[in-house]
Design an enzyme around this catalytic site. Structure first.
Site, mmCIF file in Angstrom:
data_model
loop_
_atom_site.group_PDB
_atom_site.id
_atom_site.type_symbol
_atom_site.label_atom_id
_atom_site.label_comp_id
_atom_site.label_asym_id
_atom_site.label_seq_id
_atom_site.Cartn_x
_atom_site.Cartn_y
_atom_site.Cartn_z
ATOM 1 N N GLU A 141 -2.996 -1.599 -3.394
ATOM 2 C CA GLU A 141 -1.541 -1.689 -3.483
ATOM 3 C C GLU A 141 -1.209 -2.910 -4.336
ATOM 4 O O GLU A 141 -1.617 -4.026 -4.037
ATOM 5 C CB GLU A 141 -0.912 -1.832 -2.096
ATOM 6 N N ASP A 162 -4.226 -3.758 0.944
ATOM 7 C CA ASP A 162 -2.806 -4.130 0.970
ATOM 8 C C ASP A 162 -2.529 -5.277 -0.016
ATOM 9 O O ASP A 162 -3.306 -6.230 -0.109
ATOM 10 C CB ASP A 162 -2.451 -4.567 2.402
ATOM 11 N N HIS A 191 4.881 4.548 4.141
ATOM 12 C CA HIS A 191 5.428 3.877 5.322
ATOM 13 C C HIS A 191 6.384 2.742 4.968
ATOM 14 O O HIS A 191 7.089 2.239 5.840
ATOM 15 C CB HIS A 191 4.286 3.322 6.172
ATOM 16 N N ASP A 192 6.406 2.332 3.698
ATOM 17 C CA ASP A 192 7.282 1.245 3.262
ATOM 18 C C ASP A 192 8.476 1.733 2.454
ATOM 19 O O ASP A 192 9.264 0.925 1.968
ATOM 20 C CB ASP A 192 6.497 0.245 2.399
ATOM 21 N N ASP A 216 -7.013 0.891 6.210
ATOM 22 C CA ASP A 216 -6.117 -0.037 5.519
ATOM 23 C C ASP A 216 -6.590 -1.460 5.769
ATOM 24 O O ASP A 216 -6.639 -1.925 6.916
ATOM 25 C CB ASP A 216 -4.689 0.147 6.064
#
Length: 528
Positions: A240, A188, A314-315, A93
């Site tokens: 993302e 990200d 995870h979000d 990531d």
């Protein structure tokens, strides 16, 4: 890439090997055979780099070294190599929109060094943009008499991609890890990297339309690819994207270009936001969910671009709690849907065992900075019980509770209390219970993954949506080389009448099929 199954790991909550209550790299290594058995091809790790952990690692202070809480640089080398032995690749990531304020660059910027200040966004007069974590997006530095931009937490300073030294450092970072054997990057909030030449107040919103999908995102991504990951045939990348459009998303992930392999978009995970506001609850809008899938699936195909298929990460809250009753049928219905749409499948740790939301009943149990900030903000308008109800459905901590491996102390995750409590759901089942039960969600997922990885219709087939306005069922066809599957998913805990004919059953989350009837949360993939 569409045949690969990516499994996202949140290392802090996956497996603790050194008994400190936090998951680590050696913990992941110890579960590689489990992941191989499940059938996944790529492990995406959320950030394991050195970080003060104000945003659970998304505030990176050093992009070249492993944070000691997760292990050593050598442990990551071992993970890469041991995973490769099992034909599993590692995806790291990369947080390139911003760095931690503890990063050496920012610390030098705080001394007034113009070279390092120019790697961020320092200005005399801030505009009225809001941080995505609440509050103003600009922080005042008294010693400099200037403000710096932070679209996220105050400790996450936005980086200036216009600066060649910043861009060249990103190229260097990518190539460093590629040479180590990493074969994937998840970038990200990558569509926020191109800021406007002139910062202006947003008079009608929170500022996002001023900084989202800026004019040079595509240019930056293709140039980054050309100098790093696009030089390899076997590297998968995913971006993302925040508040994006099909037009922009397809630019970033158009096949045959040096940009991204695929993208994440989140429109489908806002269908239960009342008036578009995350912290206001409403039942999910099923028609909107289906319409968004249809729009994005058809739009990305038209532009020859690829999208990712996911419902949890995870979000996000756990999809099994968000959209179903946490039953076997509900969990497997969602898995069937994700595996039969067109794109690259991403599973999140625990999804293969139906891991539910956290259901925390006390603010002291929460760890997420966004949730803690909004707890304070929401108390300005609601009582404590209402705020806790909102957090129980919306908090990012729902996706961050530790993996329950067995029924020993601390569910076998650790020998001590974990950094965050386990899910309090009555429907929680451990990995061991799943492995021992042939009729478990795990074994169903394993069978489904095996099908999805080798079935050309599910990998390459065209998609056609059917009865899009049906109030209870999600129906579409996948067709490849004159062979067609009919996919029918009942999103509700009730019997639904529906006429269908078929030649063969490809997948069914029940043991039987009723004539022209879908049972509660029943999901069928039928050859027609």
């Amino acid at each position: 890439m569409d045949h690969k199954i990516v499994y996202q790991i949140y290392p802090k909550s996956f497996m603790d090997s050194n008994h400190d209550g936090e998951g680590d790299l050696n913990g992941i290594i110890s579960k590689l055979d489990y992941l191989k058995d499940l059938g996944v091809d790529v492990l995406w790790l959320t950030p394991v780099f050195i970080s003060p952990q104000n945003d659970n690692g998304y505030d990176v202070a050093d992009y070249y070294h492993v944070d000691p809480r997760f292990g050593t640089d050598e442990d990551l080398d071992t993970l890469i190599n041991e995973a490769r032995k099992r034909e599993i690749d590692i995806m790291l990531d990369m947080v390139f929109n911003h760095s931690s304020t503890e990063h050496a660059w920012f610390q030098k910027a705080l001394t007034g060094n113009k070279d390092y200040m120019n790697r961020y966004y320092f200005m005399k007069e801030p505009v009225n943009w809001e941080s995505k974590f609440g509050g103003n997006a600009f922080e005042y530095v008294p010693d400099l008499d200037m403000y710096y931009l932070h679209l996220f937490d105050v400790t996450q300073a936005d980086l200036n991609w216009e600066n060649e030294k910043v861009f060249n450092e990103f190229v260097k970072i990518c190539n460093y890890w590629l040479k180590k054997g990493v074969r994937g990057f998840r970038f990200d909030v990558i569509n926020l990297i191109s800021k406007p030449e002139v910062f202006k107040d947003d008079l009608t919103g929170d500022g996002r339309k001023e900084y989202t999908d800026g004019p040079k995102v595509t240019q930056y991504l293709r140039k980054l690819g050309e100098q790093s990951f696009a030089q390899y045939d076997d590297v998968m990348t995913v971006g993302e994207l925040s508040s994006t459009s099909i037009e922009k998303a397809s630019q970033y992930s158009k096949k045959g270009e040096s940009g991204l392999s695929t993208i994440f978009n989140f429109h489908h995970l806002k269908v239960d936001y009342k008036d578009g506001y995350k912290w206001a609850l409403k039942p999910f809008d099923f028609i909107e969910l289906k319409t968004l899938y249809q729009t994005w699936q058809e739009g990305m195909v038209k532009e020859d671009a690829s999208m990712s298929l996911f419902l949890s990460n995870h979000d996000q809250p756990r999809a099994v709690s968000r959209f179903t009753d946490e039953s076997f049928e509900g969990a497997t219905m969602l898995l069937n849907m994700i595996m039969s749409l067109k794109g690259v499948v991403y599973l999140y740790q625990g999804e293969e065992i139906g891991l539910p939301n956290a259901y925390f009943d006390n603010i002291d149990l929460y760890r997420d900075i966004e949730s803690l900030n909004h707890h304070k903000l929401l108390l300005e308008h609601h009582d404590e019980a209402t705020v806790l109800k909102i957090l129980s459905e919306r908090s990012r901590d729902n996706g961050r509770t530790p993996m329950p491996w067995n029924n020993q102390a601390h569910y076998g995750f650790s020998t001590t209390n974990p950094w965050i409590p386990f899910s309090l759901s009555k429907n929680l089942k451990t990995v061991k219970e799943n492995l021992e039960d042939p009729a478990s969600i795990f074994h169903y997922t394993k069978k489904l993954i095996a099908l999805r990885k080798q079935d050309p219709i599910l990998i390459h087939g065209d998609i056609e949506f059917v009865d899009i306005n049906h109030p209870k069922l999600f129906v579409y066809k996948r067709t490849y080389l004159n062979q067609t599957y009919l996919c029918i998913h009942n999103f509700y805990n009730e019997d639904i009448s529906y006429d269908f004919v078929y030649k063969d059953v490809v997948i069914n989350n029940y043991n039987n099929i009723e004539s022209n009837l879908l049972l509660p949360y029943q999901s069928l993939i039928l050859e027609i």
